[in-house]
Design a protein around this motif. Sequence first.
Motif, short mmCIF file in Angstrom:
data_model
loop_
_atom_site.label_atom_id
_atom_site.label_comp_id
_atom_site.label_asym_id
_atom_site.label_seq_id
_atom_site.Cartn_x
_atom_site.Cartn_y
_atom_site.Cartn_z
N THR A 106 64.59 15.17 34.84
CA THR A 106 64.14 14.46 35.67
C THR A 106 62.98 13.66 35.31
N THR A 107 63.34 12.36 35.03
CA THR A 107 62.18 11.27 34.71
C THR A 107 62.46 10.10 35.69
N ASP A 108 61.62 9.23 35.66
CA ASP A 108 61.86 8.06 36.51
C ASP A 108 62.89 7.26 36.13
N ASN A 109 63.37 7.46 35.11
CA ASN A 109 64.62 6.72 34.61
C ASN A 109 65.92 7.22 34.37
N THR A 111 68.18 11.19 35.63
CA THR A 111 68.28 12.39 35.86
C THR A 111 69.65 13.03 35.39
#
Length: 159
Positions: A106-109, A111
């Motif tokens: 799970t990152t900003d860019n 999932t």
Amino acid sequence: MHICYLSLGSNLGKKQANLELALQEIKKDVGEVLRISSIYETEAWGIVSQDHYFNIVAEVSTPYFPLDVITKLLAIESRLGRIRDKKWESRIIDIDIIFYENYLITTDNLTIPHPFLEKRNFVLEPLNELNPDFIHPRLRKSICQLTAKCTDASWIKKQ
């Protein structure tokens, strides 16, 4: 090498040709395409007043890690003419990472697993065709179980 599952969809132009071209680009830039599901024609999801989609799932063997894979996929989408203006709008091509082995990311860019896959027939049906026994690493259920329990009421038709 790592195994990932990609969902591809198109609802603009020559849909089947768009999928085939995207697969060629994936083979060049991301890795070996091991298996491809049948094409499924589906109702648009999210904004239903669009043309129908053609969707597939591809199993890919790649030497790249997830953030590199998504960067390469976004570049492929751009080269093939994808324009990103509004969420869930019509598109010439859409390529999403559904699973990357059993990774949970799970990152900003990015999932992984894809956050909506268990709610979408257009992802579950072709994925179930390829690997019904794959266990979702977060939900701890097989693709077959998720497909059977999916509440997505939109229609889907195998081509």
